[in-house]
Scaffold this active site. Structure first.
Site, PDB file in Angstrom:
ATOM      1  N   LEU A 217     -22.643 -38.033 -43.641  1.00  0.00           N
ATOM      2  CA  LEU A 217     -24.007 -38.230 -43.367  1.00  0.00           C
ATOM      3  C   LEU A 217     -24.846 -37.087 -43.808  1.00  0.00           C
ATOM      4  O   LEU A 217     -24.314 -35.987 -43.624  1.00  0.00           O
ATOM      5  CB  LEU A 217     -24.392 -38.610 -41.907  1.00  0.00           C
ATOM      6  CG  LEU A 217     -23.863 -39.789 -41.269  1.00  0.00           C
ATOM      7  CD1 LEU A 217     -24.156 -39.944 -39.800  1.00  0.00           C
ATOM      8  CD2 LEU A 217     -24.191 -41.185 -41.809  1.00  0.00           C
ATOM      9  N   ASP A 218     -26.023 -37.469 -44.350  1.00  0.00           N
ATOM     10  CA  ASP A 218     -27.044 -36.080 -44.462  1.00  0.00           C
ATOM     11  C   ASP A 218     -27.032 -35.189 -43.239  1.00  0.00           C
ATOM     12  O   ASP A 218     -27.050 -35.928 -41.984  1.00  0.00           O
ATOM     13  CB  ASP A 218     -28.432 -36.550 -44.845  1.00  0.00           C
ATOM     14  CG  ASP A 218     -28.598 -37.200 -46.222  1.00  0.00           C
ATOM     15  OD1 ASP A 218     -27.262 -36.988 -46.889  1.00  0.00           O
ATOM     16  OD2 ASP A 218     -29.460 -37.769 -46.696  1.00  0.00           O
ATOM     17  N   ASP A 219     -27.247 -33.973 -43.453  1.00  0.00           N
ATOM     18  CA  ASP A 219     -27.452 -32.914 -42.099  1.00  0.00           C
ATOM     19  C   ASP A 219     -28.389 -33.732 -41.337  1.00  0.00           C
ATOM     20  O   ASP A 219     -28.277 -33.708 -40.030  1.00  0.00           O
ATOM     21  CB  ASP A 219     -27.991 -31.598 -42.621  1.00  0.00           C
ATOM     22  CG  ASP A 219     -26.827 -30.963 -43.511  1.00  0.00           C
ATOM     23  OD1 ASP A 219     -25.795 -31.750 -43.573  1.00  0.00           O
ATOM     24  OD2 ASP A 219     -27.136 -29.834 -43.680  1.00  0.00           O
TER      25      ASP A 219
END
Length: 314
Positions: free
Chosen positions: A151-153
């Site tokens: 997942l994106d940060d």
């Protein structure tokens, strides 16, 4: 496939009769040599040939006195050599996110917004990967955990980990075959007019900005489905499902639709109503995947985080 198993330390024990029944194979005699067990397992085609052959090469296939097949499926990682476990031992204050699902093969952690799944360098501090290793250390079960997807940060939600080579192989394959479903909640600018829709638009790199992705005819196939849950004049809340897994896919597609995510300044979003998020308003609500041994459908649900509930109320 209905496969009952027992884990005994590093060994996975399976009932030969049940396994034969599941695979439609003939029986194997109790007391068979490991070479014969290997050939029988390959003929059953229940496990990857490469995995079975690797186990055999290290003495990891045997038959127990009770006539059960034992496989060395859970070898432990060396805490002194594994960069993740070395990093985990050095971070006593790192908080492990909630566990959404766990068994001998899989682990699902509920990643908070602002936490990286992995670092730019192996063993980087403060990542979800290190938290997963710390969780395993706390249980005295230092298996080689590896993330299956990312997942994106700044996106919160479930992240799936494998705990051994078999699980990694099967789950990686499930990702390629699009058998792992990820469902998100997105809060976007503007009023979504349609109650549901499909965004089918290829995504590629932006030549003018190395971090950005754009919709472009020469990009990779990307398909996103959405369902409107709530709407006002200023913002809309949608449940979003990915059919493909391109980098920043939801962020790019919603911006392309004219409804960028709140807080996603990279793709045209901004803060809503003066409420400072510090990240884009995107949360992974649900993860569904086939169990790497049995094939049973597993569902891991992540509760809406506080920032999402507050934004909805506001």
């Amino acid at each position: 496939m209905d496969i009952a198993y027992v884990r005994r330390g590093e060994w996975l024990e399976l009932d030969a009769g049940t396994l034969a029944l599941s695979a439609g194979a003939g029986p194997i005699e109790a007391g068979s040599h490991s070479h014969e067990v290997r050939k029988w397992l390959l003929a059953c085609s229940v496990f990857p040939d490469k995995w079975i052959n690797r186990l055999y090469s290290v003495g990891g296939i045997k038959m127990t006195e009770g006539g059960r097949i034992a496989l060395l499926a859970f070898p432990k990682a060396d805490e002194r050599q594994s960069l993740l476990y070395v990093a985990a031992a050095k971070e006593p204050d790192l908080i492990v996110p909630p566990v959404l699902y766990e068994d001998d093969f899989c682990l699902v952690l509920d990643k908070p917004a602002g936490m990286s799944v992995h670092g730019s360098d192996p063993g980087q501090a403060g990542t979800l990967d290190v938290a997963a290793a710390k969780h395993m250390l706390a249980q005295g079960d230092n298996l080689p955990v590896r993330h299956i997807h990312r997942l994106d940060d700044d996106t919160s939600g479930p992240v799936l980990y494998s705990k051994n080579d078999l699980a990694q192989h099967r789950l990686d394959e499930a990702m390629r075959e699009k058998e792992i479903d990820r469902i998100y909640i997105a809060v976007v600018h503007g009023r979504l007019r349609k109650p549901a829709g499909i965004i089918d638009a290829p995504i590629g790199k932006d030549r003018h900005h190395k971090s950005r992705r754009i919709v472009t005819p020469g990009g990779d196939e990307a398909v996103t489905r959405y369902e409107r849950l709530s709407v006002s004049d200023a913002i809309s809340i949608a449940r979003v499902e990915l059919e493909t897994g391109r980098t920043h896919q939801i962020r790019v597609h919603m911006s392309h639709l004219g409804h960028p995510l709140i807080g996603d300044t990279l793709y045209g979003g901004r803060e809503a109503g003066g409420y400072f998020l510090g990240h884009q308003a995107l949360h992974g609500e649900k993860l569904l995947f086939p169990h790497p041994l049995t094939g049973a459908r597993i569902e891991a649900d992540s509760p809406w985080p506080g920032w999402l509930a507050r934004l909805l109320n506001r």
